[in-house]
Design a protein around this motif. Structure first.
Motif, PDB file in Angstrom:
ATOM      1  N   ILE A 217     -14.416  55.439 -25.791  1.00 16.51           N
ATOM      2  CA  ILE A 217     -14.021  54.178 -26.821  1.00 16.51           C
ATOM      3  C   ILE A 217     -12.637  54.484 -27.427  1.00 16.51           C
ATOM      4  O   ILE A 217     -11.999  53.588 -27.371  1.00 16.51           O
ATOM      5  CB  ILE A 217     -15.335  54.009 -27.910  1.00 16.51           C
ATOM      6  CG1 ILE A 217     -16.483  53.536 -27.269  1.00 16.51           C
ATOM      7  CG2 ILE A 217     -14.679  53.258 -29.001  1.00 16.51           C
ATOM      8  CD1 ILE A 217     -17.350  52.578 -28.162  1.00 16.51           C
ATOM      9  N   CYS A 218     -12.585  55.660 -28.158  1.00 15.78           N
ATOM     10  CA  CYS A 218     -11.373  56.050 -28.889  1.00 15.78           C
ATOM     11  C   CYS A 218     -10.129  55.834 -27.885  1.00 15.78           C
ATOM     12  O   CYS A 218      -9.146  55.292 -28.118  1.00 15.78           O
ATOM     13  CB  CYS A 218     -11.578  57.226 -29.689  1.00 15.78           C
ATOM     14  SG  CYS A 218     -13.120  57.231 -30.770  1.00 15.78           S
ATOM     15  N   LEU A 219     -10.306  56.848 -26.908  1.00 20.86           N
ATOM     16  CA  LEU A 219      -9.134  56.680 -25.856  1.00 20.86           C
ATOM     17  C   LEU A 219      -8.899  55.562 -25.248  1.00 20.86           C
ATOM     18  O   LEU A 219      -7.687  55.348 -24.622  1.00 20.86           O
ATOM     19  CB  LEU A 219      -9.646  58.030 -24.765  1.00 20.86           C
ATOM     20  CG  LEU A 219      -9.584  59.327 -25.609  1.00 20.86           C
ATOM     21  CD1 LEU A 219     -10.167  60.585 -24.517  1.00 20.86           C
ATOM     22  CD2 LEU A 219      -8.361  59.665 -25.834  1.00 20.86           C
TER      23      LEU A 219
ATOM     24  N   SER B 185     -13.987  68.618 -25.088  1.00 23.57           N
ATOM     25  CA  SER B 185     -15.351  68.811 -25.186  1.00 23.57           C
ATOM     26  C   SER B 185     -15.732  68.580 -26.506  1.00 23.57           C
ATOM     27  O   SER B 185     -16.942  68.396 -27.086  1.00 23.57           O
ATOM     28  CB  SER B 185     -15.630  70.169 -24.713  1.00 23.57           C
ATOM     29  OG  SER B 185     -15.173  70.951 -25.898  1.00 23.57           O
ATOM     30  N   GLN B 186     -14.686  68.342 -27.469  1.00 24.06           N
ATOM     31  CA  GLN B 186     -14.899  67.728 -28.799  1.00 24.06           C
ATOM     32  C   GLN B 186     -15.202  66.442 -29.075  1.00 24.06           C
ATOM     33  O   GLN B 186     -14.253  65.707 -28.261  1.00 24.06           O
ATOM     34  CB  GLN B 186     -13.786  68.208 -29.726  1.00 24.06           C
ATOM     35  CG  GLN B 186     -14.161  69.697 -30.410  1.00 24.06           C
ATOM     36  CD  GLN B 186     -13.095  69.971 -31.142  1.00 24.06           C
ATOM     37  OE1 GLN B 186     -11.878  69.941 -30.958  1.00 24.06           O
ATOM     38  NE2 GLN B 186     -13.103  70.414 -32.343  1.00 24.06           N
ATOM     39  N   LYS B 187     -15.950  65.952 -29.947  1.00 22.67           N
ATOM     40  CA  LYS B 187     -15.956  64.368 -30.177  1.00 22.67           C
ATOM     41  C   LYS B 187     -14.976  63.990 -31.081  1.00 22.67           C
ATOM     42  O   LYS B 187     -14.652  64.810 -32.200  1.00 22.67           O
ATOM     43  CB  LYS B 187     -17.438  64.034 -30.738  1.00 22.67           C
ATOM     44  CG  LYS B 187     -18.411  63.954 -29.704  1.00 22.67           C
ATOM     45  CD  LYS B 187     -19.531  63.212 -30.210  1.00 22.67           C
ATOM     46  CE  LYS B 187     -20.511  63.166 -29.246  1.00 22.67           C
ATOM     47  NZ  LYS B 187     -21.933  62.442 -29.976  1.00 22.67           N
TER      48      LYS B 187
ATOM     49  N   VAL C 115     -10.237  72.161 -43.422  1.00 26.46           N
ATOM     50  CA  VAL C 115     -10.096  72.960 -42.362  1.00 26.46           C
ATOM     51  C   VAL C 115      -8.581  72.946 -42.127  1.00 26.46           C
ATOM     52  O   VAL C 115      -8.051  74.153 -42.009  1.00 26.46           O
ATOM     53  CB  VAL C 115     -10.534  72.454 -41.182  1.00 26.46           C
ATOM     54  CG1 VAL C 115     -10.180  73.211 -39.930  1.00 26.46           C
ATOM     55  CG2 VAL C 115     -12.060  72.760 -41.145  1.00 26.46           C
ATOM     56  N   ILE C 116      -7.836  71.686 -42.258  1.00 29.14           N
ATOM     57  CA  ILE C 116      -6.362  71.751 -42.135  1.00 29.14           C
ATOM     58  C   ILE C 116      -5.643  72.606 -43.151  1.00 29.14           C
ATOM     59  O   ILE C 116      -4.817  73.387 -42.933  1.00 29.14           O
ATOM     60  CB  ILE C 116      -5.957  70.378 -42.123  1.00 29.14           C
ATOM     61  CG1 ILE C 116      -6.769  69.482 -41.214  1.00 29.14           C
ATOM     62  CG2 ILE C 116      -4.366  70.306 -41.745  1.00 29.14           C
ATOM     63  CD1 ILE C 116      -6.686  68.002 -41.520  1.00 29.14           C
ATOM     64  N   LYS C 117      -6.228  72.505 -44.418  1.00 29.08           N
ATOM     65  CA  LYS C 117      -5.317  73.216 -45.518  1.00 29.08           C
ATOM     66  C   LYS C 117      -5.917  74.572 -45.491  1.00 29.08           C
ATOM     67  O   LYS C 117      -5.739  75.296 -44.825  1.00 29.08           O
ATOM     68  CB  LYS C 117      -5.919  72.546 -46.673  1.00 29.08           C
ATOM     69  CG  LYS C 117      -4.981  71.014 -46.815  1.00 29.08           C
ATOM     70  CD  LYS C 117      -5.390  70.138 -48.068  1.00 29.08           C
ATOM     71  CE  LYS C 117      -4.498  69.184 -48.055  1.00 29.08           C
ATOM     72  NZ  LYS C 117      -5.151  68.085 -49.108  1.00 29.08           N
TER      73      LYS C 117
HETATM   74  C1  HEC Z   1     -10.544  68.831 -34.646  1.00 36.85           C
HETATM   75  C2  HEC Z   1     -10.594  67.794 -35.243  1.00 36.85           C
HETATM   76  C3  HEC Z   1     -10.028  66.385 -34.619  1.00 36.85           C
HETATM   77  C4  HEC Z   1     -10.952  65.966 -33.602  1.00 36.85           C
HETATM   78  C5  HEC Z   1     -11.756  66.295 -32.741  1.00 36.85           C
HETATM   79  C6  HEC Z   1      -9.512  64.858 -33.287  1.00 36.85           C
HETATM   80  N1  HEC Z   1      -9.069  64.648 -34.166  1.00 36.85           N
HETATM   81 FE1  HEC Z   1      -7.397  63.262 -34.208  1.00 36.85          FE
HETATM   82  N2  HEC Z   1      -6.269  63.927 -35.740  1.00 36.85           N
HETATM   83  C7  HEC Z   1      -7.121  65.189 -36.331  1.00 36.85           C
HETATM   84  C8  HEC Z   1      -6.090  65.377 -37.718  1.00 36.85           C
HETATM   85  C9  HEC Z   1      -6.220  66.563 -38.501  1.00 36.85           C
HETATM   86  C10 HEC Z   1      -5.154  64.136 -37.629  1.00 36.85           C
HETATM   87  C11 HEC Z   1      -3.979  64.044 -38.603  1.00 36.85           C
HETATM   88  C12 HEC Z   1      -2.817  64.828 -38.108  1.00 36.85           C
HETATM   89  C13 HEC Z   1      -1.693  64.596 -39.176  1.00 36.85           C
HETATM   90  O1  HEC Z   1      -1.902  65.014 -40.219  1.00 36.85           O
HETATM   91  O2  HEC Z   1      -0.504  64.193 -38.613  1.00 36.85           O
HETATM   92  C14 HEC Z   1      -5.409  63.570 -36.486  1.00 36.85           C
HETATM   93  C15 HEC Z   1      -4.760  62.258 -36.052  1.00 36.85           C
HETATM   94  C16 HEC Z   1      -5.203  61.246 -35.072  1.00 36.85           C
HETATM   95  C17 HEC Z   1      -4.344  60.167 -34.933  1.00 36.85           C
HETATM   96  C18 HEC Z   1      -3.260  59.735 -35.664  1.00 36.85           C
HETATM   97  C19 HEC Z   1      -1.973  59.735 -34.849  1.00 36.85           C
HETATM   98  C20 HEC Z   1      -1.547  61.194 -34.405  1.00 36.85           C
HETATM   99  O3  HEC Z   1      -1.424  61.318 -33.359  1.00 36.85           O
HETATM  100  O4  HEC Z   1      -1.406  61.923 -35.231  1.00 36.85           O
HETATM  101  C21 HEC Z   1      -5.125  59.548 -33.938  1.00 36.85           C
HETATM  102  C22 HEC Z   1      -4.747  58.054 -33.439  1.00 36.85           C
HETATM  103  C23 HEC Z   1      -6.079  60.373 -33.660  1.00 36.85           C
HETATM  104  N3  HEC Z   1      -6.353  61.495 -34.355  1.00 36.85           N
HETATM  105  C24 HEC Z   1      -7.092  60.036 -32.570  1.00 36.85           C
HETATM  106  C25 HEC Z   1      -8.071  61.221 -32.181  1.00 36.85           C
HETATM  107  C26 HEC Z   1      -8.878  60.645 -30.943  1.00 36.85           C
HETATM  108  C27 HEC Z   1      -8.896  59.560 -30.143  1.00 36.85           C
HETATM  109  C28 HEC Z   1      -9.644  61.775 -30.895  1.00 36.85           C
HETATM  110  C29 HEC Z   1     -10.637  62.354 -29.791  1.00 36.85           C
HETATM  111  C30 HEC Z   1     -10.294  62.257 -28.349  1.00 36.85           C
HETATM  112  C31 HEC Z   1      -9.313  62.631 -32.065  1.00 36.85           C
HETATM  113  N4  HEC Z   1      -8.328  62.080 -32.671  1.00 36.85           N
HETATM  114  C32 HEC Z   1      -9.923  63.972 -32.340  1.00 36.85           C
HETATM  115  C33 HEC Z   1      -8.271  65.894 -36.070  1.00 36.85           C
HETATM  116  C34 HEC Z   1      -8.809  65.740 -34.925  1.00 36.85           C
END
Ligand code: HEC
Ligand code: HEC
Ligand code: HEC
Ligand code: HEC
Ligand code: HEC
Ligand code: HEC
Ligand code: HEC
Length: 309
Positions: free
Chosen positions: A256-258, A282-284, A307-309
């Motif tokens: 859905i997200c992708l 493999s992560q959601k 976790v980030i900080k």
């Molecule tokens: C392990 C945690 C984690 C997972 C799993 C994760 N994200 Fe993220 N995502 C983040 C974090 C943290 C940020 C913020 C990054 C920043 O501060 O710039 C982010 C940012 C984003 C952004 C903002 C644009 C960018 O690229 O910075 C999008 C869109 C996004 N994620 C989509 C997704 C999608 C779609 C998935 C699944 C395929 C996903 N994320 C999985 C942690 C995650």
């Protein structure tokens, strides 16, 4: 009466009947679907009126296979609920007499989806049309009860007793069915009338929030809102009736997200060096992001922020 007159009558009779053989509607008339139909559900009703003298079998071919209708000679209407796939579906209704093909009618039906780029923009020939008006319903009413027989908020003890069930039974036949649909309380959302008796509110979130008040409160108070949530069209991601996935989402979470965030695909991300941490397929996505709204930027769940900080 002289013999030659009888002969002449016989000739005229034969001429008329063969002329009728050429006329299209002698064999079957397709009541539904209409041509070049656009829809979003994966089920379709096919209803034909067959001339029992000239047709003794009907087959419906669609991209998902061929279905036989064994004609029930006790009635004039033959009905079938079939399944479709996303995108273009050519539905061919073939009529036979003594195993010989006597008639073929084609209906093109497009099933559109907001979640796939390739099914988002149907070719121009397709258009949406509505079934539930008095004229269309009249041709079914001699056998089907077309009225609403649900009581607001009261589930059917036996859902087959819902008047909607006889024609729409497949709409809830998925692993996860949404409570109001599974209980056949169809008009809890289909409560608007215009081109059809059973439209939904536009956008539909008003209906959703009538029952999901807590979500509304939580999300409207949140600082960051996901654009598709604010569009109000919850059915972009959720199928309001049923789906093979938990919470009736239309595809698996990551898919859905992708579908809308192609750049989040892990390999692409390495190149673009986005800040997203979801590198591992493999992560959601929802282990870190919520799909709706949050007080953290990027709709992050609080835990992740730590976790980030
Ligand atoms: C392990 C945690 C984690 C997972 C799993 C994760 N994200 Fe993220 N995502 C983040 C974090 C943290 C940020 C913020 C990054 C920043 O501060 O710039 C982010 C940012 C984003 C952004 C903002 C644009 C960018 O690229 O910075 C999008 C869109 C996004 N994620 C989509 C997704 C999608 C779609 C998935 C699944 C395929 C996903 N994320 C999985 C942690 C995650
Ligand atoms: C002459 C009686 C009659 C008329 C008129 C009629 N139906 Fe039916 N229909 C039935 C019967 C009986 C069944 C249940 C038996 C069966 O499944 O074939 C049925 C079943 C159905 C089904 C379910 C079929 C399946 O695959 O299980 C659908 C969908 C349907 N009808 C739609 C319609 C629609 C739409 C109309 C009007 C355009 C209509 N019918 C008009 C008698 C009729
Ligand atoms: C006689 C069969 C029949 C019955 C009974 C029936 N429907 Fe339908 N309905 C159809 C057909 C045919 C369509 C066109 C779409 C399709 O083929 O699935 C349709 C379409 C719809 C649509 C899409 C909007 C429209 O007008 O095209 C909604 C919503 C709907 N039905 C709800 C209901 C509800 C709610 C009930 C019960 C109160 C009900 N239907 C009873 C045959 C029926
Ligand atoms: C929770 C709200 C909700 C409930 C309950 C519900 N629907 Fe719907 N229905 C919708 C929405 C929203 C749409 C439009 C979906 C879209 O845009 O893809 C829809 C669309 C439809 C369509 C037409 C889809 C198309 O292809 O254009 C049919 C048919 C339908 N519903 C039948 C039913 C029947 C029958 C029931 C009862 C079993 C029911 N619905 C219960 C919300 C609901
Ligand atoms: C008539 C009341 C009603 C309406 C309207 C309604 N829902 Fe529901 N919904 C429920 C009930 C009852 C449940 C099951 C109990 C629960 O988990 O909250 C449920 C469950 C859900 C769930 C699964 C929640 C979980 O934790 O498993 C989702 C997702 C959902 N609904 C989305 C929607 C959307 C989207 C709409 C609008 C298109 C909508 N609902 C409209 C009553 C409703
Ligand atoms: C961008 C896609 C998307 C949109 C738009 C969306 N949802 Fe969801 N929703 C999801 C996903 C994915 C889940 C499952 C979350 C999970 O697995 O943790 C979910 C879960 C839910 C749940 C159960 C969990 C919870 O957070 O309470 C409810 C209720 C719900 N959605 C209602 C709605 C309503 C109502 C709307 C419209 C106002 C809506 N959703 C719009 C994707 C979406
Ligand atoms: C229907 C299309 C659609 C779906 C499905 C969808 N998104 Fe989005 N998302 C958007 C749009 C549009 C925006 C706002 C424009 C942008 O910033 O890209 C957005 C923004 C975001 C952002 C913030 C990006 C930023 O830079 O601020 C994140 C994070 C995000 N989405 C995560 C997700 C996750 C996780 C899912 C799956 C649960 C998801 N999205 C599903 C369309 C979608």
């Amino acid at each position: 009466m002289r013999l030659s007159h009888l002969y002449l009558r016989a000739v005229i009779f034969l001429f008329i009947s063969s002329a009728n053989l050429v006329s299209e509607d002698k064999f079957i008339e397709v009541l539904t679907p209409q041509e070049n139909r656009l829809q979003t559900e994966l089920t379709l009703n096919v209803v034909v009126k067959a001339d029992k003298k000239s047709v003794d079998a009907i087959k419906i071919a669609s991209p998902l296979g061929v279905i036989d209708i064994n004609l029930d000679n006790s009635r004039e209407m033959q009905c079938k609920n079939i399944s479709l796939r996303l995108g273009e579906n050519r539905v061919v209704i073939r009529s036979y007499k003594n195993k010989i093909l006597v008639d073929e009618k084609t209906r093109d039906v497009y099933v559109a989806s907001q979640l796939y780029h390739q099914f988002k923009y149907p070719p121009q020939k397709y258009s949406k049309s509505y079934f539930h008006n008095d004229t269309n319903e009249k041709s079914c009413a001699s056998c089907h009860n077309m009225s609403v027989n649900e009581v607001k908020g009261v589930a059917f003890v036996d859902v087959t007793k819902s008047n909607c069930y006889s024609c729409h039974k497949n709409i809830t036949k998925e692993k996860y069915a949404h409570a109001p649909a599974a209980n056949w309380l169809c008009t809890s959302c289909h409560d608007k009338k215009n081109q059809s008796k059973y439209l939904t509110q536009e956008p539909v979130n008003g209906s959703c929030f009538e029952c999901h008040e807590e979500n509304q409160e939580l999300w409207s108070a949140a600082k960051y809102h996901h654009e598709p949530l604010d569009s109000g069209d919850c059915s972009r991601c959720h199928n309001p009736h049923a789906s093979p996935y938990a919470m009736f989402i239309r595809k698996e979470v990551n898919e859905i997200c992708l579908g809308c965030h192609k750049e989040q695909n892990s390999r692409a991300r390495e190149k673009e060096r986005s800040g997203c941490m979801g590198v591992d397929e493999s992560q959601k996505c929802t282990s870190c992001h919520t799909p709706h709204a949050s007080n953290q930027p990027f709709f992050l769940k609080k835990m992740v922020n730590k976790v980030i900080k």
